[in-house]
Design a protein around this motif. Structure first.
Motif, PDB file in Angstrom:
ATOM      1  N   GLN A  55      -7.362  -7.115 -19.426  1.00  0.00           N
ATOM      2  CA  GLN A  55      -8.177  -6.314 -19.867  1.00  0.00           C
ATOM      3  C   GLN A  55      -7.943  -5.292 -20.687  1.00  0.00           C
ATOM      4  OE1 GLN A  55     -11.672  -6.634 -19.294  1.00  0.00           O
ATOM      5  NE2 GLN A  55     -11.649  -5.038 -20.827  1.00  0.00           N
ATOM      6  N   ASP A  56      -8.312  -5.426 -22.180  1.00  0.00           N
ATOM      7  CA  ASP A  56      -8.059  -4.194 -23.004  1.00  0.00           C
ATOM      8  C   ASP A  56      -8.650  -2.823 -22.478  1.00  0.00           C
ATOM      9  OD1 ASP A  56      -7.786  -3.010 -25.213  1.00  0.00           O
ATOM     10  OD2 ASP A  56      -9.599  -3.787 -26.485  1.00  0.00           O
ATOM     11  N   SER A  58      -9.888  -0.806 -26.864  1.00  0.00           N
ATOM     12  CA  SER A  58     -10.742  -1.334 -28.106  1.00  0.00           C
ATOM     13  C   SER A  58      -9.946  -2.006 -29.125  1.00  0.00           C
ATOM     14  CB  SER A  58     -11.666  -0.328 -28.557  1.00  0.00           C
ATOM     15  OG  SER A  58     -12.685  -0.286 -27.670  1.00  0.00           O
ATOM     16  N   THR A  70      -9.697  -5.757 -28.589  1.00  0.00           N
ATOM     17  CA  THR A  70     -11.148  -6.120 -28.715  1.00  0.00           C
ATOM     18  C   THR A  70     -11.730  -6.279 -29.957  1.00  0.00           C
ATOM     19  OG1 THR A  70     -11.671  -5.405 -26.474  1.00  0.00           O
ATOM     20  CG2 THR A  70     -13.451  -5.793 -27.966  1.00  0.00           C
ATOM     21  N   HIS A  71     -11.051  -5.212 -30.700  1.00  0.00           N
ATOM     22  CA  HIS A  71     -11.468  -5.217 -32.239  1.00  0.00           C
ATOM     23  C   HIS A  71     -10.804  -6.368 -32.973  1.00  0.00           C
ATOM     24  CE1 HIS A  71     -12.147  -3.131 -36.160  1.00  0.00           C
ATOM     25  NE2 HIS A  71     -13.220  -2.617 -35.643  1.00  0.00           N
ATOM     26  N   ALA A  83      -9.865  -9.333 -32.038  1.00  0.00           N
ATOM     27  CA  ALA A  83     -10.495 -10.529 -31.479  1.00  0.00           C
ATOM     28  C   ALA A  83     -11.682 -10.718 -32.139  1.00  0.00           C
ATOM     29  CB  ALA A  83     -10.578 -10.466 -30.023  1.00  0.00           C
ATOM     30  N   GLY A  84     -12.463  -9.605 -32.319  1.00  0.00           N
ATOM     31  CA  GLY A  84     -13.741  -9.825 -33.023  1.00  0.00           C
ATOM     32  C   GLY A  84     -13.646 -10.223 -34.374  1.00  0.00           C
ATOM     33  N   SER A 110     -15.892 -12.901 -33.923  1.00  0.00           N
ATOM     34  CA  SER A 110     -17.195 -12.471 -33.446  1.00  0.00           C
ATOM     35  C   SER A 110     -18.388 -13.501 -33.689  1.00  0.00           C
ATOM     36  CB  SER A 110     -17.365 -11.234 -34.006  1.00  0.00           C
ATOM     37  OG  SER A 110     -18.428 -10.661 -34.099  1.00  0.00           O
ATOM     38  N   ALA A 118      -5.869 -14.067 -24.621  1.00  0.00           N
ATOM     39  CA  ALA A 118      -5.314 -12.727 -24.546  1.00  0.00           C
ATOM     40  C   ALA A 118      -4.041 -12.734 -23.760  1.00  0.00           C
ATOM     41  CB  ALA A 118      -6.394 -11.739 -23.755  1.00  0.00           C
ATOM     42  N   LYS A 164      -1.776  -9.449 -23.208  1.00  0.00           N
ATOM     43  CA  LYS A 164      -1.907  -8.022 -23.228  1.00  0.00           C
ATOM     44  C   LYS A 164      -0.170  -7.594 -23.169  1.00  0.00           C
ATOM     45  CE  LYS A 164      -3.443  -3.705 -21.136  1.00  0.00           C
ATOM     46  NZ  LYS A 164      -4.211  -3.281 -20.209  1.00  0.00           N
ATOM     47  N   THR A 220     -16.068  -5.680 -32.933  1.00  0.00           N
ATOM     48  CA  THR A 220     -16.267  -5.620 -31.476  1.00  0.00           C
ATOM     49  C   THR A 220     -15.582  -4.503 -30.948  1.00  0.00           C
ATOM     50  OG1 THR A 220     -14.791  -7.323 -31.023  1.00  0.00           O
ATOM     51  CG2 THR A 220     -17.115  -7.716 -31.160  1.00  0.00           C
ATOM     52  N   LEU A 250     -15.184  -1.884 -26.782  1.00  0.00           N
ATOM     53  CA  LEU A 250     -15.214  -1.937 -25.361  1.00  0.00           C
ATOM     54  C   LEU A 250     -16.618  -1.785 -24.961  1.00  0.00           C
ATOM     55  CD1 LEU A 250     -12.180  -0.605 -24.104  1.00  0.00           C
ATOM     56  CD2 LEU A 250     -12.794  -2.925 -24.200  1.00  0.00           C
TER      57      LEU A 250
END
Length: 215
Positions: free
Chosen positions: A13-14, A17, A20-21, A23-24, A28, A44, A46, A173, A175
């Motif tokens: 889990q990020d 962000s 997440t950014h 990946a988007g 996205s 993912a 991490k 994207t 969080l």
């Protein structure tokens, strides 16, 4: 699929962000801020703790995980928006390929020989004559950042750098479930990863050809 090597658990889990950014930018499906390869599947890995500390060994483990599970999850691209520092937060620049003295770069180069396209951000200290590991791996596609005018934007450079991509004020994207703006070579690298995924898919669908990472 995925793993959190920073915290040694199965929940990547990020917390900040950043991932997440990234990946988007690749995948996205937002109707306004569409990714380069919208709908691409993401695995993912991490390699930083929730506090933001990371190690080369954990990053190497993440690459090994991708190679070991490439068939299971159809992993064709690895993108890394990370860079090795001196331990104090200062990037270590290289003007020539660094596989012989940077283990992460060597591992990333090896992953390419196993059939996975690998790219990495070049680093963000603009004006530095050199790019960071793992981007300086001989088989790694290193990515610098440019703005809307194609001018370098907060980006390391070197004669060995592969390509430039958009990295200034990129909306993607975050969080909160909304969209947010970030800048840097971290944002440039996933543009190239998405493009690689599209090329792989196109050649497979159009010609039933599995193009190699080098192609």
């Amino acid at each position: 699929g995925g793993y959190d090597y920073g915290n040694d658990d199965e929940d990547p889990q990020d917390q900040h962000s950043h991932g997440t950014h990234v990946a988007g930018i690749v995948a996205s499906e937002d109707p306004v801020y569409l990714g380069v390869a919208p709908g691409a599947k993401i695995v993912a890995l991490k390699v930083f703790t929730d506090a933001g500390a990371g190690s080369v060994s954990d990053a190497i483990s993440g690459i090994d995980w991708c190679v070991d599970n490439a068939s299971l999850f159809n992993i064709s691209v690895i993108t890394m928006s990370i860079g090795v520092t001196d331990g104090g937060g200062t990037e270590i620049p290289y003007t020539s390929f660094c596989d012989s003295n940077q283990a992460l770069a060597a591992k990333a180069s090896w992953a390419v020989t196993q059939g996975i396209f690998v790219d990495a951000s070049s680093g963000n200290t603009q004006g530095t004559d050199g790019i960071t590991a793992p981007a300086c791996g001989i088989n790694v596609t290193s990515v610098g950042s440019v703005d809307d005018n194609d001018a370098l934007s907060n980006s390391n450079t070197a004669v060995i750098m592969s390509v430039l991509a958009p990295g200034a004020s990129i909306n993607s994207t975050v969080l909160s479930g909304n969209m947010g703006t970030k800048s840097g070579t971290s944002m440039a690298a996933p543009h190239v990863a998405g493009t690689a995924a599209l090329l792989i898919q196109y050649w497979k669908k159009a010609y039933n050809v599995n193009i190699t990472p080098f192609q």
